[in-house]
Design an enzyme around this catalytic site. Sequence first.
Site, mmCIF file in Angstrom:
data_model
loop_
_atom_site.group_PDB
_atom_site.id
_atom_site.type_symbol
_atom_site.label_atom_id
_atom_site.label_comp_id
_atom_site.label_asym_id
_atom_site.label_seq_id
_atom_site.Cartn_x
_atom_site.Cartn_y
_atom_site.Cartn_z
ATOM 1 C CG ASP A 184 -0.327 -0.234 2.503
ATOM 2 O OD1 ASP A 184 0.971 -0.646 2.787
ATOM 3 O OD2 ASP A 184 -1.043 0.166 3.558
ATOM 4 C CD GLU A 194 8.151 -8.353 -0.230
ATOM 5 O OE1 GLU A 194 7.031 -7.692 -0.082
ATOM 6 O OE2 GLU A 194 8.242 -9.521 0.348
ATOM 7 C CG HIS A 199 0.045 -0.715 8.249
ATOM 8 N ND1 HIS A 199 -0.638 0.529 7.934
ATOM 9 C CD2 HIS A 199 -0.079 -1.352 6.893
ATOM 10 C CE1 HIS A 199 -0.916 0.712 6.625
ATOM 11 N NE2 HIS A 199 -0.307 -0.321 5.852
ATOM 12 C CG HIS A 200 3.313 -2.387 6.278
ATOM 13 N ND1 HIS A 200 2.895 -3.904 6.767
ATOM 14 C CD2 HIS A 200 3.010 -2.442 5.063
ATOM 15 C CE1 HIS A 200 2.174 -4.486 5.754
ATOM 16 N NE2 HIS A 200 2.343 -3.363 4.709
ATOM 17 N N GLY A 251 26.983 -16.786 -1.361
ATOM 18 C CA GLY A 251 26.148 -18.292 -1.359
ATOM 19 C C GLY A 251 24.790 -18.422 -0.711
ATOM 20 C CG ASP A 260 17.395 -31.995 -3.982
ATOM 21 O OD1 ASP A 260 18.597 -31.692 -3.885
ATOM 22 O OD2 ASP A 260 16.918 -33.313 -3.477
ATOM 23 C CG ASN A 264 21.851 -33.931 -4.686
ATOM 24 O OD1 ASN A 264 21.126 -33.480 -3.925
ATOM 25 N ND2 ASN A 264 22.851 -33.670 -5.019
ATOM 26 N N GLY A 290 18.490 -33.956 -1.045
ATOM 27 C CA GLY A 290 18.787 -33.233 0.263
ATOM 28 C C GLY A 290 19.920 -32.579 -0.049
ATOM 29 C CD GLU A 309 25.233 -27.136 4.424
ATOM 30 O OE1 GLU A 309 26.153 -27.133 4.982
ATOM 31 O OE2 GLU A 309 25.047 -25.959 3.685
#
Length: 573
Positions: free
Chosen positions: A27, A50, A113-114, A407, A434, A461, A463, A467
Amino acid sequence: MFMEIGEFLNLRLKQIGIQHLFGVPGDFNLSYLEQVEADAQLEFIGNCNELNAAYAADGYARINGFAALATTYGVGDLSAINGIAGAYAENVPMVHISGIPPLHVVQKGILVHHTLVDGNYDNIMNCMKEFTVAQTRLTPANAASEIDRVLRQCFIERRPVHIQLASDITHVKIEVDTRPLELRYPAVEPDLLRSVVDQLCCILAKAKSPALLIDNEAAVFGVTALLHDLSNKCSIPFASMNTAKNIMDEGSPRYVGTYVGGASQPHVKNVIEQSDCLIGIGVRFTDVGSAVFTHQIATKNYIEIKPYGLNIFGQDVPGIEIGQLLAELNKKVAPRKAPQPVLTQQPVQRIEVPEQQKLSQELLWNAIAGFLKEHDVIIGEVGTSNSALSGLKLPASAKYIAQPLWGSIGYTLPALLGSLLAAPERRQILFIGDGSFQLTVQELSTIIRHGLKPIIFLLNNGGYTIERLIMGENAAYNDIQNWNYAEIPAVFNGSKAYQSHVVETIGQLKQVLENVQQQDGLTFVELKLPAMDAPMSLKKFANVIARFDYGDRGYDILTQRSQAIECKNASSF
């Protein structure tokens, strides 16, 4: 002449080459977006959130030169801030326009607001100061000068800027200068430039083994052609950092390869670390760029050229601009008569395997190496994709986009949207895992909505493989829900033709790559790969990172604990 503030801002955006504005309506920015809608030369691209808008603007700027995004105050700004921070880290020029509450509300501290409902309208600006190089809150009194000031700084530093535009002043008319915005780099004092160039010419004349080490800022500040000229004129070999993939012609006889500190190929390491005159251009020795700080660069042999600074063998020389320096150096430096032999990278060896062979990382990238063409835009998500693509020799005119320093996983899919809109005539190919895909999958909807035609390879793969390689190979925290990925384009209800494939064998991959060449439309390819399969470079890097992050003792303790938990989980079945 007199012009509405929002219209003047749009004029300046168009003058620096921006034709698309990314963002999400709210708004406090609707009055401004009405002005964008009324502008035939500027198109608003509504994103799903965003953060994705900021990523898309980033991808757009990497092709187009500049980008812009619009959000609404507070909730929209903070949602976008991660993408803006990534653009700051990676030198991507982006104009962030925040629609804020009416100016009288801000000035009186009225609770709306916001906001944090405390009357403070400086907190969001303070956040943005950390990730932008210039900020402003427009008023009718300052808009004409402040818009120009902030955009010039975006150009000079090649990083994001932040503009707050109050909802009640966008249509206020002010007196403006409509001549094109003057964009130029700060001039170097002539005597200083002459003195420095003479000194560098003398050093190069005496050097027995000069070399160039080139990072991404060379492309950001547009000096790669000057570096090619210098390399050719003086027979100087050059290497690139792994954060500067394909910004120089990797087919050049003077290109020796990628320098990654102690993880470099021996001949690359020797050329760079044994040089008696190593010239680094925009080099940043980060953990990912130096194999966790294993570079061995002697200060006594190192000349560092930054966009606005120079250091010669440890001595700082302020007030130098990179483009002017290299242009003058190329004019005055004496050609070298005795070119040095240069070792180049070996061509990729094609692997012949049965067509029923299950797909692996090695087989995948071997096939992809022959699939890539001149002028392609190739986008590699952090993890196995970027790691593998960094090791491939790409066509000279191909553009490579990645986010190796910040990254942020999920960056590449919205960035693809931006790059597609910046260069719709070029074939654009995304490689994404993925796990990353699940973070920003909504923006595939926007790509389909605008009838864009990328090729998307989804590496499934199971997951977070990168990591898993660092810690928790079988830990639940590295798992994600497996989706029917190949069906997702249909979910987004595109009216344009598209192709969707699932690939499990090398034979299927070859067939898909052949078919893609004849297809006209979006192509989505799900590649099913083993969970712990990864390029060798990533496996080595992950182990080093694990020990760097946790320390040797911490790594051993955590590994033992993780293995014990995994054994316990396995015994419960």
